[in-house]
Each structure stands twice: as structure tokens, then as C-alpha cells.
Write a protein that holds these residues in place. Structure first.
Motif, PDB file in Angstrom:
ATOM      1  N   GLY A 179     -27.375 -19.140  25.202  1.00  0.00           N
ATOM      2  CA  GLY A 179     -27.763 -17.900  24.887  1.00  0.00           C
ATOM      3  C   GLY A 179     -28.534 -17.212  25.984  1.00  0.00           C
ATOM      4  N   PHE A 180     -29.315 -17.952  26.822  1.00  0.00           N
ATOM      5  CA  PHE A 180     -29.923 -17.239  28.264  1.00  0.00           C
ATOM      6  C   PHE A 180     -28.978 -17.061  29.238  1.00  0.00           C
ATOM      7  N   ALA A 181     -27.928 -18.001  29.279  1.00  0.00           N
ATOM      8  CA  ALA A 181     -26.941 -17.994  30.328  1.00  0.00           C
ATOM      9  C   ALA A 181     -26.144 -16.708  30.046  1.00  0.00           C
ATOM     10  N   ALA A 182     -25.511 -16.294  28.905  1.00  0.00           N
ATOM     11  CA  ALA A 182     -24.993 -15.061  28.923  1.00  0.00           C
ATOM     12  C   ALA A 182     -25.710 -13.794  29.338  1.00  0.00           C
ATOM     13  N   LEU A 183     -26.842 -13.831  29.248  1.00  0.00           N
ATOM     14  CA  LEU A 183     -27.711 -12.677  29.717  1.00  0.00           C
ATOM     15  C   LEU A 183     -27.863 -12.791  31.198  1.00  0.00           C
TER      16      LEU A 183
END
Length: 298
Positions: A179-183
Motif C-alpha cells: 500500500g505505501f510502496a505504491a505511494l
């Protein structure tokens, strides 16, 4: 059983909301009306700042925050999403909104091909037939752009779709929370934009639109969509990505009176119909294969 139904409902609400929010991305980019490297810089910087603030606040308050980049595979996923974001935003300035979102919908079929090549998941006959129809649809859209200024943008849209599919495939193979990697992936387009800025510097006519997009729309949409697969099946998540394909051209038509060409509408209709039919078939097949009391289909 009740908990399972509750998780499924949660997943549908989460991804549905994320997909709906994502439909605002292209209209907000167009409303900002700026030089495209400036727009990419502002959008990426806003998203990265908000992501880091939320991550650190979550860590201080609860302490169980997921990793920003989970290992080397997380770094690869972030790089793929970052490169896709760069290609996507550049394509916004070189092709029509309808062409862009219709071609981006092809990422589901790219994902099927990559899963076959790297994960050994051979597509079914129905998927192969769907791919053939989608190739026809993309061919009609791209063919309409030959000899015009849109061809470069259409090719960038195809690259963006392929990169997204690559990120989805790696995420699926690892099973990690991305989830945070995509951001934080926006760090890549941020660096690219900083290098490519013209000598005149940043120029955005209405910067508040792109800042709102980067600080609010993108973090909410990407986080919801990236976490949807924890609760519902991949085919169901894919259905909500189609919201952008269907609604973004509508918003742009309403705001800017940009009407898609006849071939773009024909090709887009083929893509959307094929995706919807194939996705509903996948969902139906997945549910038939789930034994009573079992968890989510793979």
C-alpha cells in the motif's frame, strides 16, 4: 461466516471508493493547466509529503504501520509504479483522455500475460479470447492516431499499462503489503520532473488543483485500491479500476467539451465490454471453486 461476509463488504466499499476517487485524477490534471514536467513535479511532491506525514503519524500513534518499502521486492514494485506514473502523466498531455483511459484498461490483460510468463499461471481459453478482442480494441484506438499527434501519447499509455501490470504481478508473487510502496513510488517521477524542468522553472496556471490532486486524491485512491486485494478477489478489484475508464472521459467531456473520436469510442466500447464480461466470468468461476468455509479465492 459473518466475519467473512463483513470483510468482503469492507473490501467492496474500500476499492469502490478508491476507484471512484481515482476518476478525478485526469480532470484535475487538466484543470491545473500547466507545463507537464511542472505538473508532474507538484503532483508527486504533494503525494510524497502527505504519504510520509501519514506514515510517521501512524507509526507514532499506533506503532503497527506497514513498511514503506517492504524489501527489495517492494523497491521493485515502487520503481514500476513510479515509472508508470511518469508515463501516465506525460501521456495526459499527448493524447485524448478517452484514448488514455481506454488503453490503460489493457493492464489487466498485460497482468495475465506476465503471470503466465513469470508465475506459471496459464491463461484460460476465455482469457485468451478476451485478449484477442482487447487487442482489436486497442488497435482501433491506436490506428486512429496514426499520422496525428496522439500516437506518442497512446504509446505512453501502453507503456504505463504494462508497468502497472508488472507491479501487480510482483505484488501478487510476494504477497506483501504494498500500500505505501505504491505511494512512495512518486519519488521517481519527482526526481525525473526535477531534472526535466525547463529553464523558466515551474509553471502551473492553477496550482491548487494539482496540489489537491497530489495531496488528497492520489493518496486516498492508491491506498484504497492497493489494500482492496486483502479483502476481495483480484477480479473484483479489477472491476473498480474500470470506473476511471468509464467516468474520466465523462468528467472531461462535461468540463472541457472534449469529445472522443468515433474510432476511440468503438475501440473503447470493445475494451470495456470485454473487460466487464471477462471479469464477471472470472468472479463467477472463482466463487464456484471456493469450498464451504474456505477463505478468499486466489
Amino acid at each position: 461466516m459473518t466475519a467473512s461476509l463483513s470483510d468482503h463488504a469492507k473490501g467492496l466499499l474500500l476499492t469502490g471508493f478508491g476507484g471512484l476517487v481515482l476518476t478525478l485524477d485526469i480532470p484535475l490534471i487538466r484543470l491545473a493547466s500547466g507545463e507537464h514536467w511542472s505538473v508532474l513535479l507538484a503532483r508527486s511532491a504533494a503525494t510524497l509529503c502527505v504519504t510520509l506525514i501519514v506514515w510517521f503519524a501512524w507509526r507514532l500513534i499506533r506503532g503497527n504501520v506497514p513498511a514503506l518499502v517492504p524489501g527489495w521486492t517492494g523497491l521493485l514494485v515502487a520503481a514500476l509504479y513510479g515509472a508508470s506514473s511518469t508515463a501516465f502523466l506525460t501521456a495526459v498531455f499527448y493524447t485524448s483522455t478517452a484514448n488514455l483511459v481506454f488503453i490503460l484498461a489493457f493492464n489487466t490483460m498485460f497482468a495475465a500475460l506476465l503471470s503466465w510468463a513469470f508465475l506459471g499461471e496459464r491463461p484460460s481459453l476465455a482469457t485468451m479470447i478476451a485478449m484477442a478482442f482487447m487487442l482489436l480494441g486497442v488497435g482501433i484506438i491506436v490506428g486512429d492516431s496514426v499520422g496525428t499527434g496522439n500516437l506518442f501519447g497512446d504509446m505512453l499509455a501502453l507503456v504505463a499499462a504494462l508497468l502497472i501490470a508488472g507491479a501487480i504481478t510482483v505484488s501478487r508473487a510476494t504477497g506483501k503489503d504494498m500500500g505505501f510502496a505504491a505511494l512512495v513510488a512518486v519519488a521517481l517521477p519527482l526526481l525525473v520532473a526535477a531534472v526535466m524542468l525547463p529553464d523558466a522553472g515551474v509553471w502551473i496556471e492553477a496550482p491548487w488543483w494539482i496540489l489537491f490532486n497530489g495531496a488528497v486524491v492520489i493518496p486516498i485512491a492508491f491506498f484504497c485500491l492497493a489494500n482492496g486485494p486483502k479483502y476481495i478477489s483480484a477480479p473484483e478489484v479489477a472491476m473498480f479500476y474500470l470506473l476511471e475508464t468509464v467516468l474520466a472521459p465523462v468528467w472531461v467531456w462535461m468540463i472541457f467539451a472534449e469529445q472522443p473520436s468515433r474510432n476511440s469510442l468503438i475501440g473503447g466500447a470493445i475494451l470495456i465490454a470485454t473487460l466487464i464480461i471477462h471479469t464477471l466470468w472470472q468472479i463467477s468461476r472463482s466463487r464456484r471453486r471456493i469450498p464451504r468455509g474456505a477463505g478468499q479465492a486466489v
